[in-house]
Structure formats: C-alpha cells, structure tokens
Design a protein around this motif. Structure first.
Motif, PDB file in Angstrom:
ATOM      1  N   ARG A 283       9.633   9.172  -0.313  1.00  0.00           N
ATOM      2  CA  ARG A 283       8.902   7.930  -0.581  1.00  0.00           C
ATOM      3  C   ARG A 283       9.124   6.943   0.548  1.00  0.00           C
ATOM      4  O   ARG A 283      10.078   7.053   1.297  1.00  0.00           O
ATOM      5  CB  ARG A 283       9.322   7.321  -1.912  1.00  0.00           C
ATOM      6  CG  ARG A 283      10.712   6.767  -1.921  1.00  0.00           C
ATOM      7  CD  ARG A 283      11.106   6.331  -3.318  1.00  0.00           C
ATOM      8  NE  ARG A 283      12.411   5.722  -3.294  1.00  0.00           N
ATOM      9  CZ  ARG A 283      12.633   4.425  -3.401  1.00  0.00           C
ATOM     10  NH1 ARG A 283      11.633   3.592  -3.556  1.00  0.00           N
ATOM     11  NH2 ARG A 283      13.856   3.948  -3.356  1.00  0.00           N
TER      12      ARG A 283
ATOM     13  N   PRO B 217       0.519  12.775  -1.297  1.00  0.00           N
ATOM     14  CA  PRO B 217       1.216  11.569  -1.739  1.00  0.00           C
ATOM     15  C   PRO B 217       0.290  10.669  -2.554  1.00  0.00           C
ATOM     16  O   PRO B 217      -0.920  10.868  -2.570  1.00  0.00           O
ATOM     17  CB  PRO B 217       1.590  10.886  -0.431  1.00  0.00           C
ATOM     18  CG  PRO B 217       0.485  11.275   0.491  1.00  0.00           C
ATOM     19  CD  PRO B 217       0.083  12.672   0.085  1.00  0.00           C
TER      20      PRO B 217
ATOM     21  N   CYS C  27       2.722  14.908   2.695  1.00  0.00           N
ATOM     22  CA  CYS C  27       4.161  14.692   2.780  1.00  0.00           C
ATOM     23  C   CYS C  27       4.716  15.412   4.010  1.00  0.00           C
ATOM     24  O   CYS C  27       4.418  16.590   4.232  1.00  0.00           O
ATOM     25  CB  CYS C  27       4.846  15.211   1.517  1.00  0.00           C
ATOM     26  SG  CYS C  27       6.639  15.053   1.560  1.00  0.00           S
TER      27      CYS C  27
ATOM     28  N   TRP D 291       4.155   5.434   6.166  1.00  0.00           N
ATOM     29  CA  TRP D 291       4.132   6.808   5.655  1.00  0.00           C
ATOM     30  C   TRP D 291       3.558   7.761   6.695  1.00  0.00           C
ATOM     31  O   TRP D 291       4.063   8.857   6.896  1.00  0.00           O
ATOM     32  CB  TRP D 291       3.303   6.896   4.384  1.00  0.00           C
ATOM     33  CG  TRP D 291       3.168   8.307   3.883  1.00  0.00           C
ATOM     34  CD1 TRP D 291       2.194   9.211   4.231  1.00  0.00           C
ATOM     35  CD2 TRP D 291       4.056   8.991   3.007  1.00  0.00           C
ATOM     36  NE1 TRP D 291       2.414  10.407   3.589  1.00  0.00           N
ATOM     37  CE2 TRP D 291       3.559  10.293   2.837  1.00  0.00           C
ATOM     38  CE3 TRP D 291       5.219   8.627   2.334  1.00  0.00           C
ATOM     39  CZ2 TRP D 291       4.186  11.230   2.030  1.00  0.00           C
ATOM     40  CZ3 TRP D 291       5.842   9.566   1.521  1.00  0.00           C
ATOM     41  CH2 TRP D 291       5.323  10.852   1.391  1.00  0.00           C
TER      42      TRP D 291
ATOM     43  N   ASN E 174       9.280   2.776   1.068  1.00  0.00           N
ATOM     44  CA  ASN E 174       9.335   1.450   0.474  1.00  0.00           C
ATOM     45  C   ASN E 174      10.081   0.565   1.462  1.00  0.00           C
ATOM     46  O   ASN E 174      11.255   0.780   1.711  1.00  0.00           O
ATOM     47  CB  ASN E 174      10.049   1.502  -0.872  1.00  0.00           C
ATOM     48  CG  ASN E 174       9.937   0.197  -1.623  1.00  0.00           C
ATOM     49  OD1 ASN E 174       9.546  -0.814  -1.067  1.00  0.00           O
ATOM     50  ND2 ASN E 174      10.288   0.224  -2.879  1.00  0.00           N
TER      51      ASN E 174
ATOM     52  N   GLU F 254       4.118   1.145  -2.632  1.00  0.00           N
ATOM     53  CA  GLU F 254       5.064   2.226  -2.393  1.00  0.00           C
ATOM     54  C   GLU F 254       4.273   3.525  -2.342  1.00  0.00           C
ATOM     55  O   GLU F 254       3.356   3.719  -3.133  1.00  0.00           O
ATOM     56  CB  GLU F 254       6.092   2.272  -3.514  1.00  0.00           C
ATOM     57  CG  GLU F 254       7.168   3.299  -3.307  1.00  0.00           C
ATOM     58  CD  GLU F 254       8.240   3.225  -4.380  1.00  0.00           C
ATOM     59  OE1 GLU F 254       9.347   2.818  -4.050  1.00  0.00           O
ATOM     60  OE2 GLU F 254       7.934   3.561  -5.534  1.00  0.00           O
TER      61      GLU F 254
ATOM     62  N   LYS G 237       4.642   7.634  -2.567  1.00  0.00           N
ATOM     63  CA  LYS G 237       5.543   8.689  -3.021  1.00  0.00           C
ATOM     64  C   LYS G 237       4.853  10.039  -2.923  1.00  0.00           C
ATOM     65  O   LYS G 237       3.646  10.144  -3.109  1.00  0.00           O
ATOM     66  CB  LYS G 237       5.920   8.481  -4.485  1.00  0.00           C
ATOM     67  CG  LYS G 237       6.684   7.224  -4.777  1.00  0.00           C
ATOM     68  CD  LYS G 237       6.967   7.143  -6.265  1.00  0.00           C
ATOM     69  CE  LYS G 237       7.729   5.897  -6.616  1.00  0.00           C
ATOM     70  NZ  LYS G 237       7.997   5.803  -8.054  1.00  0.00           N
ATOM     71  N   CYS G 238       5.652  11.060  -2.679  1.00  0.00           N
ATOM     72  CA  CYS G 238       5.149  12.422  -2.722  1.00  0.00           C
ATOM     73  C   CYS G 238       4.912  12.793  -4.181  1.00  0.00           C
ATOM     74  O   CYS G 238       5.707  12.442  -5.058  1.00  0.00           O
ATOM     75  CB  CYS G 238       6.163  13.368  -2.089  1.00  0.00           C
ATOM     76  SG  CYS G 238       5.648  15.099  -2.145  1.00  0.00           S
TER      77      CYS G 238
END
Length: 90
Positions: free
Chosen positions: A55, A18, A11, A79, A57, A44, A46-47
């Motif tokens: 995140r 993530p 992250c 990311w 998306n 997607e 996400k952390c």
C-alpha cells in the motif's frame, strides 16, 4: 473541469490490480462529536491481493493542504513510481 483519468499500474510485488480508497480524516462518535480534520480526506492505494498487503499512504495525499485532485494525483504518482524511473517516466 472533471477529474482527469489516471492509470494506476499493477502491484510492483505481485502484479495484482490495486484500488484507490478515499478515507475521511475524522471520526464521528456515538454522542455526535467529531475528532480530526472534519471535511478532509486522504487517498490510499492498496493491492487487492490480501496476501500481498502492499500500500501507499504518505503525507502529500490528503486534502488538508492539497485540493482533492492534487491529493489523488500525489497518491497515484507515488504508487506508479518504480525503481529506476526518471522524473519524466512517472
């Protein structure tokens, strides 16, 4: 040819690990009907730190207009992109 392994960077805000989630773009109701893009997914990232909430998306990470591998790669590339990166570094 199988999926190519791609590295997902930590992250950018908290440094935690993530995770990549593949989510359906449709919803099935109790009466058996569905709504949305049946058979399509979005990726997607996400952390894993719930206090962080970072995140990614975006529109290019779905399988409506991309094949599964391209959608996955688009999410990971987004990311992994950091301020100051050149196109070759991503």
């Amino acid at each position: 040819m199988g999926k190519r392994r791609m590295i997902i960077k930590p992250c950018p805000f908290c440094g935690d690990i993530p995770y990549l989630e593949k989510k359906p773009l449709w919803r099935k109701y109790n009466d058996g009907t569905t709504h949305g893009y049946y058979g399509c997914y979005e990726y997607e990232i996400k952390c894993s730190n719930v206090k962080c909430g970072c995140r990614v998306n975006l529109g290019r990470n779905d399988t409506i207009y991309n094949d599964d591998e391209a959608a996955r790669k688009n999410a990971i590339d987004a990311w992994n992109r950091r301020a100051g990166d050149t196109e070759e570094e991503v």
